[in-house]
Design a protein around this motif. Structure first.
Motif, PDB file in Angstrom:
ATOM      1  N   UNK A   1       4.654   2.470   2.948  1.00 38.19           N
ATOM      2  CA  UNK A   1       4.362   3.721   2.254  1.00 38.19           C
ATOM      3  C   UNK A   1       5.610   4.182   1.508  1.00 38.19           C
ATOM      4  N   UNK A   2       5.401   4.836   0.394  1.00 39.06           N
ATOM      5  CA  UNK A   2       6.528   5.270  -0.424  1.00 39.06           C
ATOM      6  C   UNK A   2       7.318   4.098  -0.962  1.00 39.06           C
ATOM      7  N   UNK A   3       6.621   3.025  -1.329  1.00 39.97           N
ATOM      8  CA  UNK A   3       7.299   1.779  -1.708  1.00 39.97           C
ATOM      9  C   UNK A   3       7.538   1.631  -3.200  1.00 39.97           C
ATOM     10  N   UNK A   4       7.240   2.671  -3.966  1.00 34.14           N
ATOM     11  CA  UNK A   4       7.400   2.562  -5.415  1.00 34.14           C
ATOM     12  C   UNK A   4       8.813   2.744  -5.909  1.00 34.14           C
ATOM     13  N   UNK A   5       9.641   3.394  -5.087  1.00 29.44           N
ATOM     14  CA  UNK A   5      11.020   3.668  -5.509  1.00 29.44           C
ATOM     15  C   UNK A   5      11.929   3.653  -4.298  1.00 29.44           C
TER      16      UNK A   5
ATOM     17  N   UNK B   1       2.774 -10.733   2.321  1.00 32.16           N
ATOM     18  CA  UNK B   1       1.897 -10.113   1.345  1.00 32.16           C
ATOM     19  C   UNK B   1       1.985  -8.599   1.580  1.00 32.16           C
ATOM     20  N   UNK B   2       2.178  -7.849   0.524  1.00 31.31           N
ATOM     21  CA  UNK B   2       2.599  -6.464   0.686  1.00 31.31           C
ATOM     22  C   UNK B   2       1.663  -5.490  -0.035  1.00 31.31           C
ATOM     23  N   UNK B   3       1.334  -4.403   0.664  1.00 32.88           N
ATOM     24  CA  UNK B   3       0.626  -3.280   0.054  1.00 32.88           C
ATOM     25  C   UNK B   3       1.674  -2.250  -0.351  1.00 32.88           C
ATOM     26  N   UNK B   4       1.793  -2.027  -1.636  1.00 30.36           N
ATOM     27  CA  UNK B   4       2.749  -1.059  -2.173  1.00 30.36           C
ATOM     28  C   UNK B   4       2.035   0.280  -2.287  1.00 30.36           C
ATOM     29  N   UNK B   5       2.257   1.149  -1.311  1.00 32.03           N
ATOM     30  CA  UNK B   5       1.621   2.465  -1.344  1.00 32.03           C
ATOM     31  C   UNK B   5       2.573   3.489  -1.934  1.00 32.03           C
ATOM     32  N   UNK B   6       2.135   4.149  -2.978  1.00 34.73           N
ATOM     33  CA  UNK B   6       2.934   5.230  -3.574  1.00 34.73           C
ATOM     34  C   UNK B   6       2.086   5.953  -4.609  1.00 34.73           C
TER      35      UNK B   6
ATOM     36  N   UNK C   1       1.186  -9.079  -3.877  1.00 26.75           N
ATOM     37  CA  UNK C   1       1.188  -7.654  -3.540  1.00 26.75           C
ATOM     38  C   UNK C   1       0.055  -6.957  -4.263  1.00 26.75           C
ATOM     39  N   UNK C   2      -0.360  -5.813  -3.717  1.00 28.64           N
ATOM     40  CA  UNK C   2      -1.318  -4.941  -4.385  1.00 28.64           C
ATOM     41  C   UNK C   2      -0.762  -3.530  -4.381  1.00 28.64           C
ATOM     42  N   UNK C   3      -1.234  -2.741  -5.328  1.00 30.39           N
ATOM     43  CA  UNK C   3      -0.820  -1.342  -5.412  1.00 30.39           C
ATOM     44  C   UNK C   3      -1.875  -0.452  -4.771  1.00 30.39           C
ATOM     45  N   UNK C   4      -1.400   0.630  -4.154  1.00 30.39           N
ATOM     46  CA  UNK C   4      -2.292   1.631  -3.578  1.00 30.39           C
ATOM     47  C   UNK C   4      -1.677   2.999  -3.810  1.00 30.39           C
ATOM     48  N   UNK C   5      -2.481   3.945  -4.290  1.00 34.41           N
ATOM     49  CA  UNK C   5      -1.950   5.264  -4.634  1.00 34.41           C
ATOM     50  C   UNK C   5      -2.520   6.378  -3.770  1.00 34.41           C
ATOM     51  N   UNK C   6      -3.152   6.040  -2.649  1.00 44.72           N
ATOM     52  CA  UNK C   6      -3.664   7.072  -1.752  1.00 44.72           C
ATOM     53  C   UNK C   6      -2.521   7.833  -1.087  1.00 44.72           C
ATOM     54  N   UNK C   7      -2.787   9.082  -0.728  1.00 37.39           N
ATOM     55  CA  UNK C   7      -1.780   9.924  -0.086  1.00 37.39           C
ATOM     56  C   UNK C   7      -1.809   9.755   1.420  1.00 37.39           C
TER      57      UNK C   7
ATOM     58  N   UNK D   1      -7.016  -9.241   4.647  1.00 35.98           N
ATOM     59  CA  UNK D   1      -7.700  -9.590   5.880  1.00 35.98           C
ATOM     60  C   UNK D   1      -7.095  -9.103   7.173  1.00 35.98           C
ATOM     61  N   UNK D   2      -5.912  -8.490   7.136  1.00 36.70           N
ATOM     62  CA  UNK D   2      -5.256  -8.056   8.374  1.00 36.70           C
ATOM     63  C   UNK D   2      -4.090  -7.119   8.043  1.00 36.70           C
ATOM     64  N   UNK D   3      -3.483  -6.566   9.081  1.00 36.30           N
ATOM     65  CA  UNK D   3      -2.253  -5.777   8.948  1.00 36.30           C
ATOM     66  C   UNK D   3      -1.325  -6.182  10.092  1.00 36.30           C
ATOM     67  N   UNK D   4      -0.136  -6.641   9.750  1.00 34.43           N
ATOM     68  CA  UNK D   4       0.844  -7.055  10.755  1.00 34.43           C
ATOM     69  C   UNK D   4       2.043  -6.126  10.842  1.00 34.43           C
ATOM     70  N   UNK D   5       2.380  -5.518   9.718  1.00 37.51           N
ATOM     71  CA  UNK D   5       3.593  -4.705   9.623  1.00 37.51           C
ATOM     72  C   UNK D   5       3.243  -3.384   8.949  1.00 37.51           C
ATOM     73  N   UNK D   6       3.677  -2.286   9.558  1.00 38.02           N
ATOM     74  CA  UNK D   6       3.517  -0.969   8.942  1.00 38.02           C
ATOM     75  C   UNK D   6       4.881  -0.306   8.894  1.00 38.02           C
ATOM     76  N   UNK D   7       5.340  -0.015   7.697  1.00 44.08           N
ATOM     77  CA  UNK D   7       6.605   0.709   7.508  1.00 44.08           C
ATOM     78  C   UNK D   7       6.269   2.044   6.846  1.00 44.08           C
ATOM     79  N   UNK D   8       6.400   3.117   7.607  1.00 46.41           N
ATOM     80  CA  UNK D   8       6.121   4.439   7.045  1.00 46.41           C
ATOM     81  C   UNK D   8       7.428   5.018   6.500  1.00 46.41           C
ATOM     82  N   UNK D   9       7.541   4.947   5.199  1.00 44.84           N
ATOM     83  CA  UNK D   9       8.761   5.344   4.511  1.00 44.84           C
ATOM     84  C   UNK D   9       8.548   6.530   3.570  1.00 44.84           C
ATOM     85  N   UNK D  10       7.284   6.895   3.322  1.00 42.12           N
ATOM     86  CA  UNK D  10       6.984   7.963   2.364  1.00 42.12           C
ATOM     87  C   UNK D  10       7.733   9.244   2.728  1.00 42.12           C
ATOM     88  N   UNK D  11       8.313   9.855   1.717  1.00 38.26           N
ATOM     89  CA  UNK D  11       9.192  11.004   1.951  1.00 38.26           C
ATOM     90  C   UNK D  11       9.107  11.993   0.794  1.00 38.26           C
ATOM     91  N   UNK D  12       9.048  13.269   1.125  1.00 37.72           N
ATOM     92  CA  UNK D  12       9.306  14.318   0.141  1.00 37.72           C
ATOM     93  C   UNK D  12      10.255  15.317   0.795  1.00 37.72           C
TER      94      UNK D  12
END
Length: 303
Positions: free
Chosen positions: A14-18, A34-39, A68-74, A93-104
């Protein structure tokens, strides 16, 4: 040492755009994840959206041969957290790693802080961690493997002026991370916290001219290690900034036992209570809660 890779692993960041999140994503993707870029592409105060922020990182990863894929959900809503995890499962097909980095962050002296500003920051840091972890955690437990990294802060450990919401959110994540670590361990799901610092847009307004090199790529290897299958750390706090990597933990003095106390006796024995001549560390995992209780109980039994 052989190169540590993440082939076959799927990571949500999360918060992987910058900033820090971007560097985490680039490193994991370069090593096979394989990475989900959430931002959602908000401002540093959480306003507005810009879908190109996440997509640009995806394009960079794909150009380098990664996936990788992009995701813009909050992350700030239950629905957003679920949608982020659903996107990972739909694509990979799965999730192995979750890094919660989103920050304001929203700077304001506490006596002037509106609840709306406090709540908005907590929604991203603490509630955001809950929303994405709540969606991903059962999947990880059911598959018997997972690595979760939550993001605390120096401000969460030691406090800072004019950012009470940020301090509160980052501090609360330590408790959440420890709980996830304890509940996930028997299922092969480990959770740790990173305490990072880097020159990102959150540092805007600070004079960093005298700082040593503090780029995000100095933090990324420590986070990537915590995300690797070879890492067996659990319920740990890792610090990474300006090239320094360390571990943080809670330390207690030995303390003083009496069968009964008065206010005056607490005051009179304060020097003994506060003495650092003998200190104790209770590691959260595997049973720090009970180790702590038993230590105190043993003191009472010894008198």
């Amino acid at each position: 040492m052989a190169e540590l890779r993440y082939d076959g692993r799927v990571a949500i960041i999360t918060g992987a755009g910058r900033g820090l999140g971007r560097d985490y994503a680039l490193l994991l993707a370069a090593r096979g994840a394989r990475v989900v870029i959430n931002d959602p592409g908000t401002s540093r105060t959480g306003d507005g959206t810009d879908s190109s922020v996440a997509q640009e990182v995806v394009d960079e990863i794909r150009a380098a041969g990664g996936d990788a894929i992009a995701n813009t959900d909050s992350v700030a809503t239950v629905e957003g957290g679920k949608a982020i995890v659903d996107a990972a499962v739909a694509a990979f097909g799965r999730v192995d790693i979750l890094i919660h980095n989103a920050t304001i962050n929203r700077h304001k002296a506490f006596r002037e802080m509106a609840f709306e500003d406090f709540s908005a920051v907590i929604d991203v840091h603490l509630h955001g961690a809950f929303h994405v972890a709540r969606a991903a955690f059962p999947l990880m437990c059911d598959q018997g493997y997972g690595r979760i990294i939550l993001t605390s802060s120096i401000a969460g450990l030691y406090g800072e002026r004019n950012v009470a919401a940020y301090c509160a959110g980052k501090g609360a994540l330590i408790g959440l991370g420890n709980a996830l670590a304890l509940e996930g361990a028997e299922h092969g799901v480990l959770c740790n916290l990173i305490v990072p610092a880097a020159k990102t847009r959150l540092a805007e307004g600070r004079d960093t001219s005298a700082f040593p090199p503090m780029e995000a790529d100095l933090v990324a290897p420590t986070v990537a290690w915590l995300a690797h299958e070879d890492c067996k750390a659990n319920a740990e706090l890792f610090v990474s900034l300006a090239g320094r990597v360390a571990k943080a933990f809670v330390t207690e003095t030995r303390g003083v036992y009496q069968p009964h106390w008065t206010i005056e006796e607490v005051a009179a024995r304060l020097g003994e209570i506060e003495s650092r001549g003998e200190t104790h560390v209770f590691s959260p995992a595997p049973r720090g809660f009970y180790d702590h209780l038993n230590y105190s109980f043993d003191l009472s039994k010894s008198r």
